[in-house]
Design a protein around this motif. Structure first.
Motif: not given
Length: 151
Positions: A25-28, A138-150
Motif C-alpha cells: 500500500k502507498v501511505l502519505a 498495513l491498515r494497523r500501520l496506517e492507523a498507528r501513523l495517524q495516531a502518532r501524527a495526531a
C-alpha cells in the motif's frame, strides 16, 4: 536483485514462497515516519500483528538480530532477523515474515509478507494467498501513523 527496491524485492520473495500472504500500500507519510513504527521490532511491530504479544531483541550484531517473539497464547518463537531502513526479513523454524518500505512520490510504498514454513504449503497456496492478513497489518500501520501524527 540489486536493481530492485526493497518493496519489489519483497514482492519477488512473496511470489516464490508457497502460501505467502502479501500486501502492499502507498501511505502519505515519509519513509522515516513509516519505518519509525514498522522497524521498531520491540514496540511498534507487535502492535501491527494481532497474534504477537511481545518481541524482544536477544542479540544484535549490526543489521542481524536474534528476536524472541511471544504470542497471545504464550507460544514462543526465535527469529533470525535482518533489518535496515526500509527492510526487515525474519524467519523462525516455522515462519517467514517481512516488511519493506520505499519512497514513492510524496509518500511511501510499504509491503508485508507472512508465510508458514511447514510441509504442504504448495497444496494450501491457492487458499492462503486469498487471506487478507497482510492488508490488516498495513491498515494497523496506517492507523498507528495517524495516531502518532495526531499526537
Amino acid at each position: 536483485m540489486a536493481d530492485l527496491d526493497t518493496v519489489r524485492h519483497l514482492r519477488v520473495m512473496a511470489a516464490s514462497l508457497p502460501g505467502a500472504t502479501y500486501a502492499e500500500k502507498v501511505l502519505a507519510r515519509s519513509l522515516e515516519e513509516v519505518w519509525a513504527v514498522a522497524g521498531d521490532l520491540e514496540t511498534g511491530f507487535p502492535m501491527l500483528l494481532g497474534d504477537v504479544r511481545t518481541m524482544r531483541i536477544a542479540h544484535a550484531d549490526g543489521e542481524r538480530l536474534e528476536v524472541i517473539a511471544v504470542g497471545r497464547l504464550g507460544q514462543r518463537a526465535r527469529f533470525d532477523v535482518v533489518i535496515r531502513p526500509g527492510w526487515c526479513w525474519m524467519q523462525s523454524r516455522f515462519l517467514h515474515g517481512g516488511m519493506a518500505a520505499a519512497p514513492e512520490g510524496e509518500g511511501t510504498r510499504v509491503a508485508f509478507l507472512g508465510a508458514l514454513r511447514i510441509p504442504g504449503m504448495r497444496l494450501a497456496d491457492p487458499i492462503l494467498r486469498t487471506l487478507p492478513l497482510g492488508g490488516r497489518v498495513l491498515r494497523r500501520l496506517e492507523a498507528r501513523l495517524q495516531a502518532r501524527a495526531a499526537g
